[in-house]
Design an enzyme around this catalytic site. Structure first.
Site, short mmCIF file in Angstrom:
data_model
loop_
_atom_site.label_atom_id
_atom_site.label_comp_id
_atom_site.label_asym_id
_atom_site.label_seq_id
_atom_site.Cartn_x
_atom_site.Cartn_y
_atom_site.Cartn_z
N HIS A 146 -10.27 -6.15 -2.35
CA HIS A 146 -11.33 -5.83 -1.37
C HIS A 146 -12.41 -5.03 -2.11
O HIS A 146 -12.28 -3.83 -2.32
CB HIS A 146 -10.78 -4.98 -0.22
CG HIS A 146 -9.81 -5.72 0.65
ND1 HIS A 146 -10.19 -6.76 1.47
CD2 HIS A 146 -8.46 -5.58 0.81
CE1 HIS A 146 -9.12 -7.22 2.12
NE2 HIS A 146 -8.07 -6.53 1.73
N GLU A 198 0.82 -1.23 0.00
CA GLU A 198 0.00 0.00 0.00
C GLU A 198 0.85 1.28 0.00
O GLU A 198 0.68 2.15 0.84
CB GLU A 198 -0.97 -0.03 1.19
CG GLU A 198 -1.87 -1.28 1.15
CD GLU A 198 -2.76 -1.46 2.38
OE1 GLU A 198 -2.74 -0.59 3.28
OE2 GLU A 198 -3.47 -2.48 2.44
N ASP A 254 -12.25 -10.11 -0.80
CA ASP A 254 -13.55 -10.23 -0.14
C ASP A 254 -14.48 -9.21 -0.79
O ASP A 254 -14.03 -8.28 -1.46
CB ASP A 254 -13.50 -10.10 1.40
CG ASP A 254 -12.79 -8.88 1.93
OD1 ASP A 254 -12.64 -7.88 1.17
OD2 ASP A 254 -12.41 -8.89 3.11
N ASN A 307 2.00 -4.95 -3.29
CA ASN A 307 0.65 -5.39 -2.95
C ASN A 307 -0.19 -4.16 -2.58
O ASN A 307 0.27 -3.28 -1.85
CB ASN A 307 0.73 -6.34 -1.73
CG ASN A 307 -0.55 -7.08 -1.44
OD1 ASN A 307 -1.12 -7.72 -2.32
ND2 ASN A 307 -1.03 -7.00 -0.20
N GLU A 349 -6.17 -10.75 -1.33
CA GLU A 349 -7.00 -10.49 -0.13
C GLU A 349 -8.47 -10.34 -0.52
O GLU A 349 -9.17 -9.44 -0.03
CB GLU A 349 -6.54 -9.20 0.57
CG GLU A 349 -5.06 -9.16 0.92
CD GLU A 349 -4.66 -7.91 1.70
OE1 GLU A 349 -5.53 -7.16 2.19
OE2 GLU A 349 -3.44 -7.69 1.82
#
Ligand code: 9MR
Length: 357
Positions: free
Chosen positions: A243, A166, A274, A207, A272
């Site tokens: 996400h 990030e 979701d 990432n 990751e």
């Protein structure tokens, strides 16, 4: 704690299937269903999950399902700096070691997460920088030591490391973290070089979130990766967190985005995934959620560069989402009782269909 594989023999699998199906399942589990990991194996991709180490210690269903369904695991929190070095020079490797041991016992690979981040830093480090007792030169040495110590500890046991996490803002400018402020932009290349020196075989990743499609942020990563690789910096992968939220729509040009990183000779991964929604859940929202999981998975399976697809938790019982986004949740493929949602079925169907040629 010693972890054993409860699902190794058909008899045990039948017992486990019966246990699972006593839950209020959206779609009851059956011992005869192939697991996600078996289908992923056939499709030539890793299927992973973030692992909550408290749940793994306390919840037998969680241990069993994590082993049954996934062949890759990521530490949701326990490999982060505040967890491994809560006081300066005082390390706590226990939960991270436990995860690595669990993975080994169940034939799973491990994604390491994460070495350089602006968040979940130990208090001694952030306060030392803030009060000036840790200056820039010392901070650089501290970062180098952190990366070297952690990567060496798990040398040969981590398949992919999220080395920097990030580092860009939404507009593509570098995030104004303590790393940028104190060390300047060269900290990114340094981090990759130090990690590579500590474990030359681990694949090293950038990432971030909101980089699924082509946009200012993902383009900043593309330009950074291109430049670093031209300079010989060991950056091998681009991790797309994934996400998503159904109320914001599905990102555009995901396939194109994966393709451009692939064209640089890099690996890609969804790291990751979701898909949250505004509660309460209803059938329409669940169907939309399922389609989002499927579309991300299809993008991965359609890209030769994409070698793993990881969900950020697979049961709503332990999802981070409700604690951070008020009124939102239900973001994972299984409900709080491990019932399989349409999203689980979508992952299964996508994996069963396999790679697009
Ligand atoms: O899921 C993690 C949650 O338990 C932690 O409290 C949180 C702390 O910031 O980090 C969460 O995981 C994040 C991941 O490490 C990086 N990408 C975003 C994830 C969700 O916030």
């Amino acid at each position: 704690m010693k972890y054993t594989n409860r699902f190794r023999t058909p008899v045990l699998a039948l017992v486990a299937g019966a246990l699972l199906s006593t839950a209020v399942a959206v779609q009851p589990a059956s011992a005869h269903d192939p697991s996600l990991r078996r289908l992923a194996d056939r499709a030539g991709v890793r299927i992973g999950t973030a692992v909550d180490m408290n749940a793994l210690a306390e919840d037998r269903r969680y241990r069993g399902t994590t082993a049954r369904e996934f062949d890759s695991v990521t530490a949701e929190n326990v490999m982060k700096w505040e967890s491994v070095e809560p006081q300066r020079g005082v390390y706590d490797w226990k939960p991270a070691d436990d995860l690595v041991r669990y993975a080994r016992a169940h034939g799973q690979v491990v994604r390491g997460h994460t070495l350089v981040w602006h968040s979940q830093l130990p208090g001694w480090l952030t306060s030392g920088v803030a009060d000036g007792s840790i200056g820039s030169a010392e901070l650089r040495g501290i970062l180098r030591n952190h990366i070297t110590t952690e990567v060496k500890r798990y040398k040969g046991k981590i398949q992919q490391w999220d080395v920097v996490n990030e580092v860009f803002e939404e507009d593509g400018s570098l995030r104004n973290s303590i790393w940028l402020q104190e060390l300047g932009p060269s900290y990114i290349a340094d981090a990759f070089r130090w990690a590579h020196a500590a474990d030359p075989k681990a694949k090293l990743f950038l990432n971030d979130y909101n980089v699924e499609g082509v946009n200012a942020k993902s383009t900043a990563y593309y330009e950074l990766a291109k430049r670093l690789r031209a300079e010989g910096v060991p950056v091998q992968g681009f991790g797309i967190q994934g996400h998503l939220a159904i109320q914001y729509g599905f990102p555009e040009q995901v396939a194109e985005n994966l393709a451009r990183f692939g064209a640089l000779g890099m690996r890609t991964a969804f790291t990751e995934v979701d898909v949250r929604m505004i509660l309460p859940v209803d059938a329409t929202k669940s169907a939309t959620q399922a389609s989002y999981f499927r579309k991300l998975l299809d993008a991965c399976l359609g890209a030769r560069s994409c070698t793993s697809f990881t969900v950020w938790g697979y049961t709503d019982r332990y999802s981070w989402v409700p604690g951070v986004f008020g009124g939102q949740g239900a973001a994972t493929p299984m409900d709080e009782e491990y019932g399989r949602k349409p999203a689980y079925g979508a992952l299964r169907a996508g994996l069963a269909d396999g790679r697009r040629k």
